[in-house]
Motif scaffolding. Structure first.
Motif, short mmCIF file in Angstrom:
data_model
loop_
_atom_site.label_atom_id
_atom_site.label_comp_id
_atom_site.label_asym_id
_atom_site.label_seq_id
_atom_site.Cartn_x
_atom_site.Cartn_y
_atom_site.Cartn_z
N CYS A 1 45.87 39.91 46.48
CA CYS A 1 44.77 39.73 46.37
C CYS A 1 44.54 38.16 45.79
CB CYS A 1 44.19 40.41 45.06
SG CYS A 1 44.90 40.34 43.24
N ALA A 2 43.40 37.92 45.45
CA ALA A 2 42.82 36.32 45.32
C ALA A 2 41.81 36.21 44.43
CB ALA A 2 42.87 35.68 46.46
N ASP A 3 41.84 35.20 43.38
CA ASP A 3 40.54 34.73 42.56
C ASP A 3 39.41 34.98 43.75
OD1 ASP A 3 42.14 34.70 40.44
OD2 ASP A 3 42.40 32.60 40.53
N PRO A 4 38.29 35.27 43.23
CA PRO A 4 38.01 35.99 42.06
C PRO A 4 37.97 37.54 42.09
CG PRO A 4 35.87 35.55 43.12
CD PRO A 4 37.16 35.04 44.09
N SER A 5 38.55 38.06 43.12
CA SER A 5 38.56 39.59 43.05
C SER A 5 39.86 40.10 42.80
CB SER A 5 37.88 39.84 44.38
OG SER A 5 38.80 39.45 45.41
N VAL A 6 40.37 40.39 41.77
CA VAL A 6 41.65 40.83 41.17
C VAL A 6 41.22 42.14 40.79
CG1 VAL A 6 43.51 40.55 39.82
CG2 VAL A 6 42.67 38.58 40.92
N PRO A 7 41.61 43.33 41.34
CA PRO A 7 41.32 44.48 40.75
C PRO A 7 42.00 44.79 39.29
CG PRO A 7 42.33 44.68 42.87
CD PRO A 7 42.34 43.18 42.60
N PRO A 8 41.50 45.66 38.43
CA PRO A 8 41.92 45.75 37.22
C PRO A 8 43.34 46.32 37.31
CG PRO A 8 39.92 46.66 37.31
CD PRO A 8 40.10 46.16 38.56
N SER A 9 43.76 47.25 38.14
CA SER A 9 45.19 47.85 38.22
C SER A 9 46.07 46.62 38.57
CB SER A 9 45.01 49.05 39.24
OG SER A 9 44.60 48.69 40.48
N PHE A 10 45.88 45.80 39.59
CA PHE A 10 46.70 44.77 39.92
C PHE A 10 46.76 43.90 38.77
CE2 PHE A 10 47.84 40.86 41.70
CZ PHE A 10 48.46 40.93 42.71
N ALA A 11 45.68 43.48 37.87
CA ALA A 11 45.68 42.61 36.94
C ALA A 11 46.74 43.27 35.79
CB ALA A 11 44.44 42.34 36.46
N ALA A 12 46.51 44.51 35.63
CA ALA A 12 47.46 45.24 34.62
C ALA A 12 48.99 44.93 35.10
CB ALA A 12 47.08 46.63 34.54
#
Length: 101
Positions: A79-90
């Protein structure tokens, strides 16, 4: 399982110096391994595609890629900024906290 986090782009990015953050699940405690498994399951269950607007390049934005290797199987999430899904971010936060370069 081994997880590698690759981060590209951003202010002051130098490709030659960018090394992935690597996490080997064998170095984790049993509760941490369980947490990692839950985070990976959540990331796998997240929607795969993003809209064209979300994929549009952001000035000085970063692109993220997580490569999971278990035995002979390899799975990648990106993914890339600004669309980082919450599950990926965790999952990304967990790898940053427990992995090393």
């Amino acid at each position: 399982m081994q997880a590698e986090l690759f981060i590209d782009g951003g202010v002051g990015f130098f490709p030659g110096l960018a090394r992935p953050i690597v996490l080997d699940e064998n170095t984790l405690s049993a509760p941490e391994r369980e947490e990692l498994a839950q985070l990976v399951s959540a990331a796998r269950g997240a929607p795969a595609g993003t809209t064209a607007a979300a994929r549009k390049a952001v000035p000085d934005g970063r692109a993220y890629r997580i490569r999971l290797t278990a035995g002979d199987a390899t799975t990648e999430f990106s993914c890339a900024d600004p669309s980082v899904p919450p599950s990926f971010a965790a999952l990304m936060s967990f790898i940053k906290a427990h992995g090393s370069r």
